[in-house]
Design a protein around this motif. Structure first.
Motif, PDB file in Angstrom:
ATOM      1  N   UNK A   1       2.260  10.859 -13.334  1.00 46.40           N
ATOM      2  CA  UNK A   1       1.622  11.959 -13.647  1.00 46.40           C
ATOM      3  C   UNK A   1       2.466  11.893 -14.524  1.00 46.40           C
ATOM      4  N   UNK A   2       4.143  11.995 -14.750  1.00 45.51           N
ATOM      5  CA  UNK A   2       4.348  12.307 -16.225  1.00 45.51           C
ATOM      6  C   UNK A   2       4.963  11.090 -17.673  1.00 45.51           C
ATOM      7  N   UNK A   3       4.343   9.867 -16.858  1.00 47.06           N
ATOM      8  CA  UNK A   3       4.703   8.684 -17.666  1.00 47.06           C
ATOM      9  C   UNK A   3       3.126   8.706 -17.709  1.00 47.06           C
ATOM     10  N   UNK A   4       2.557   8.579 -16.907  1.00 46.79           N
ATOM     11  CA  UNK A   4       1.191   8.285 -17.488  1.00 46.79           C
ATOM     12  C   UNK A   4       0.795   9.242 -18.640  1.00 46.79           C
ATOM     13  N   UNK A   5       1.161  10.906 -18.752  1.00 47.36           N
ATOM     14  CA  UNK A   5       0.288  11.786 -19.506  1.00 47.36           C
ATOM     15  C   UNK A   5       0.842  11.866 -21.071  1.00 47.36           C
ATOM     16  N   UNK A   6       2.792  10.683 -20.870  1.00 41.16           N
ATOM     17  CA  UNK A   6       3.056  10.097 -22.000  1.00 41.16           C
ATOM     18  C   UNK A   6       1.837   8.904 -23.004  1.00 41.16           C
ATOM     19  N   UNK A   7       1.701   8.162 -22.310  1.00 40.74           N
ATOM     20  CA  UNK A   7       1.066   7.470 -22.387  1.00 40.74           C
ATOM     21  C   UNK A   7      -0.710   7.360 -23.010  1.00 40.74           C
ATOM     22  N   UNK A   8      -1.273   8.102 -22.566  1.00 41.46           N
ATOM     23  CA  UNK A   8      -2.089   8.666 -23.106  1.00 41.46           C
ATOM     24  C   UNK A   8      -2.422   9.644 -23.376  1.00 41.46           C
TER      25      UNK A   8
END
Length: 193
Positions: free
Chosen positions: A152-159
């Protein structure tokens, strides 16, 4: 396309029903035919056989009552039979006398089962289409989480969302996706590729 959808579309517009059926099952039929004929046929022979398969499907499936037959099974059976007939025809025309088993065209292990692979590919295309229908950023979140295995942390940065918001959106998107899968008669077990 289900049998019912095909019959409804056929009653409305036979040409449109045939076009839709051809588009949906062309790859599936081509894969089956290619697998059977790869050892003895040229591209034109394979394409001719695929055309013959669809001609038979269009001619005979319309005469079957709705609910009597599964369209995918029917298409698969016609494709296999047409390909085997063409294999024998081409083999005898070329003076060859070997069987499908000897040519290796019919010796497929479970992991290489062409029909199963084609069905899984069809299921993946449907699943991807349904994920894309969720819209942004939900579709990106689902793909990044379940296809790429991102946190979720990685996805949060991307979106450009907070990690908590990503988890909430992901949970809601999964619920929407489950409903969409039910609408197209796909079980969750089938969708877990």
């Amino acid at each position: 396309m289900t049998d019912k959808e095909y019959h409804i579309l056929f009653n409305k517009s036979p040409r449109e029903a045939q076009d839709t059926l051809f588009e949906e099952y062309f790859s599936y039929v081509y894969t089956i035919v290619f697998n059977k004929l790869r050892s003895c046929a040229v591209k034109e022979d394979i394409e001719e056989c695929v055309s013959d398969v669809f001609a038979d499907v269009f001619e005979y499936f319309d005469n079957i009552s709705e609910g009597e037959s599964n369209i995918k099974e029917f298409i698969s059976t016609v494709a296999i039979r047409k390909a085997i007939n063409m294999f024998h025809s081409l083999s005898s025309r070329n003076g060859r006398t070997f069987s499908l088993e000897e040519s290796g065209a019919d010796s497929i292990t479970d992991s290489e089962n062409i029909a199963d692979n084609a069905e899984r590919a069809d299921l993946r295309r449907t699943l991807l289409r349904l994920v894309e229908e969720l819209g942004e950023p939900d579709s990106s979140i689902i793909i990044q989480k379940y296809y790429y295995g991102m946190k979720s942390n990685e996805i949060a940065k991307n979106v450009s969302l907070a990690p908590a918001a990503v988890r909430v959106r992901c949970s809601r998107a999964i619920k929407k996706l489950k409903d969409k899968l039910i609408d197209v008669n796909i079980t969750l077990k089938e969708a877990e590729l």
